[in-house]
Design an enzyme around this catalytic site. Structure first.
Site, PDB file in Angstrom:
ATOM      1  CG  ASP A  36       0.067 -23.525  14.138  1.00  0.00           C
ATOM      2  OD1 ASP A  36      -1.068 -23.034  13.937  1.00  0.00           O
ATOM      3  OD2 ASP A  36       0.372 -24.669  13.764  1.00  0.00           O
ATOM      4  N   GLY A  37      -0.980 -19.979  13.945  1.00  0.00           N
ATOM      5  CA  GLY A  37      -1.357 -19.121  12.809  1.00  0.00           C
ATOM      6  C   GLY A  37      -2.123 -19.855  11.721  1.00  0.00           C
ATOM      7  CD  GLU A  38      -0.970 -25.222  10.531  1.00  0.00           C
ATOM      8  OE1 GLU A  38      -1.877 -26.015  10.818  1.00  0.00           O
ATOM      9  OE2 GLU A  38       0.203 -25.577  10.301  1.00  0.00           O
ATOM     10  NE  ARG A 103      -6.252  -4.902  -6.899  1.00  0.00           N
ATOM     11  CZ  ARG A 103      -6.107  -4.081  -5.869  1.00  0.00           C
ATOM     12  NH1 ARG A 103      -6.056  -2.779  -6.068  1.00  0.00           N
ATOM     13  NH2 ARG A 103      -6.030  -4.549  -4.640  1.00  0.00           N
ATOM     14  CD  GLN A 104      -0.273 -10.236  -7.117  1.00  0.00           C
ATOM     15  OE1 GLN A 104       0.667 -10.964  -7.433  1.00  0.00           O
ATOM     16  NE2 GLN A 104      -0.575  -9.963  -5.853  1.00  0.00           N
ATOM     17  CG  HIS A 137      -8.460  -6.096 -12.490  1.00  0.00           C
ATOM     18  ND1 HIS A 137      -8.802  -4.771 -12.361  1.00  0.00           N
ATOM     19  CD2 HIS A 137      -7.237  -6.118 -13.070  1.00  0.00           C
ATOM     20  CE1 HIS A 137      -7.821  -4.025 -12.837  1.00  0.00           C
ATOM     21  NE2 HIS A 137      -6.870  -4.819 -13.270  1.00  0.00           N
ATOM     22  CG  ASP A 176      -7.232   2.746 -15.917  1.00  0.00           C
ATOM     23  OD1 ASP A 176      -7.312   2.176 -17.016  1.00  0.00           O
ATOM     24  OD2 ASP A 176      -7.348   2.174 -14.827  1.00  0.00           O
ATOM     25  CE  LYS A 201      -4.720   3.641 -11.688  1.00  0.00           C
ATOM     26  NZ  LYS A 201      -5.762   2.804 -11.082  1.00  0.00           N
ATOM     27  CG  ASP A 227     -11.570   1.694 -10.769  1.00  0.00           C
ATOM     28  OD1 ASP A 227     -11.438   0.803 -11.613  1.00  0.00           O
ATOM     29  OD2 ASP A 227     -10.605   2.320 -10.285  1.00  0.00           O
TER      30      ASP A 227
HETATM   31  C1  R5P Z   1      -6.702  -1.064 -10.923  1.00  0.00           C
HETATM   32  O1  R5P Z   1      -6.403  -1.303 -12.082  1.00  0.00           O
HETATM   33  C2  R5P Z   1      -8.093  -1.132 -10.406  1.00  0.00           C
HETATM   34  O2  R5P Z   1      -9.032  -1.128 -11.434  1.00  0.00           O
HETATM   35  C3  R5P Z   1      -8.381   0.006  -9.422  1.00  0.00           C
HETATM   36  O3  R5P Z   1      -8.272   1.241 -10.124  1.00  0.00           O
HETATM   37  C4  R5P Z   1      -7.411  -0.014  -8.289  1.00  0.00           C
HETATM   38  O4  R5P Z   1      -7.409  -1.277  -7.711  1.00  0.00           O
HETATM   39  C5  R5P Z   1      -7.751   0.998  -7.228  1.00  0.00           C
HETATM   40  O5  R5P Z   1      -6.781   0.944  -6.217  1.00  0.00           O
HETATM   41  P1  R5P Z   1      -6.611   2.144  -5.184  1.00  0.00           P
HETATM   42  O6  R5P Z   1      -7.949   2.407  -4.580  1.00  0.00           O
HETATM   43  O7  R5P Z   1      -5.622   1.651  -4.164  1.00  0.00           O
HETATM   44  O8  R5P Z   1      -6.074   3.302  -5.952  1.00  0.00           O
END
Ligand code: R5P
Length: 299
Positions: A36-38, A103-104, A137, A176, A201, A227
């Site tokens: 069932d996916g569990e 990232r959220q 992050h 960025d 960015k 990054d």
């Molecule tokens: C975003 O703020 C992170 O620091 C990375 O720059 C991001 O997750 C990279 O995602 P992607 O490789 O899909 O561009």
């Protein structure tokens, strides 16, 4: 107190390396998905005294791969924690090198939640004693934990590897502006006066599309683009393309967590990178640098 390491399915390579560094015993897990996916997980032992009254260290990264997505990884982690608590672990130390959902960390649009915090609240609710992650992050989300929480820095080991690849006349470039402080700290590992620059960015919050601009003086310089995460490789590929247009010599695409989703490898190499470098927080072919010593030092 005797230590035992429980190696989760997403951290097999790093788990064994940490066991060797610490010279302790380890156990692995057995996992499956029900019809069932569990998800199902059991710690692969026949006798609970392996865990009872021990200092139990659990390692489980949460990167998506063909072997399991991040949701399954998260559930497996919770299952491991609960299992060792049931068996009477005296102390529970959790290592999540790559924390999915990190990232959220902000609500970018009305109606969104900040799920990074909830992931940690859920882990915390199981009553853990210590939590370690690597280059998260946004370290601020760790404040959700009521136990000791450490964000381990992988910069010095990544820098050592790049030096060993013969990079010279280095410029460190942040993809960025938000990551410039991290890039400055990274640059210091290559020497006092290593220049640091950044691209501008912007990500469309609705479509996720990235645009990037930048006029940097990179002529004949070896460029390190650093990054925290490579996901689809879109950010890196755009940064590399601009770096090449600005005269860069060699380009190293460096990330602590090189998830390499979809066509990321192609996009980054096609844009002109000489090498992609990641750590074994993610069990894949970009894991050229091991976090084992850095993590073991904390344990
Ligand atoms: C975003 O703020 C992170 O620091 C990375 O720059 C991001 O997750 C990279 O995602 P992607 O490789 O899909 O561009």
């Amino acid at each position: 107190m005797e230590k035992i390491l429980v190696i989760g399915p997403a951290s097999q390579m790093l788990g064994v390396r940490i066991r060797r560094e610490l010279r302790i015993k380890s156990v692995n897990t057995e996992t499956k998905t029900f019809p069932d996916g569990e998800n199902y997980l059991r710690i692969n032992i026949d006798d609970e005294t392996v865990i009872k009254n021990k200092e139990v260290i659990i390692i489980q990264s949460m990167g998506p791969s063909a072997r399991g997505n991040q949701n399954a990884r998260f559930l497996e982690l919770l299952m491991m924690i609960e299992s060792v608590k049931i068996m009477g672990a005296a102390k529970t130390i959790i290592i999540v090198p790559y924390l999915a959902y990190a990232r959220q960390d902000k609500s970018f649009r009305i109606g969104e939640c900040t799920f990074a915090k909830n992931i940690l609240k859920i882990i915390n609710s199981l009553g853990i004693d210590e939590f370690f992650t690597v280059d998260i992050h946004n370290p601020k989300v760790l404040e959700e934990l009521s136990c000791k929480a450490i964000n381990i820095d992988s910069m010095s080991i990544l820098a050592e590897y790049i030096k060993s690849r013969g990079a010279k006349d280095i410029v460190v470039v942040s993809p960025d502006k938000g990551a410039i402080e991290r890039s400055k700290a990274f640059a210091r590992h290559f020497g006092e006066n290593v220049p640091v620059d950044y691209f501008d960015k912007k990500r469309d919050v609705k479509t996720g599309e990235i645009t990037m601009k930048g006029q940097l003086s990179l002529k004949n310089r070896d460029v390190i683009i650093a990054d925290d995460i490579i996901a689809t490789g879109g950010t890196m590929a755009q940064a590399i393309k601009i770096a090449k247009e600005n005269g860069a010599n060699k380009v190293f695409a460096v990330a602590t967590h090189a998830l390499m989703l979809q066509q990321a490898t192609y996009r980054i190499l096609d844009a002109g990178a000489d090498e992609i470098v990641g750590t074994d927080s993610i069990d894949n072919e970009m894991a050229k640098v091991s976090l084992a010593k850095a993590i073991a030092n904390y344990l």
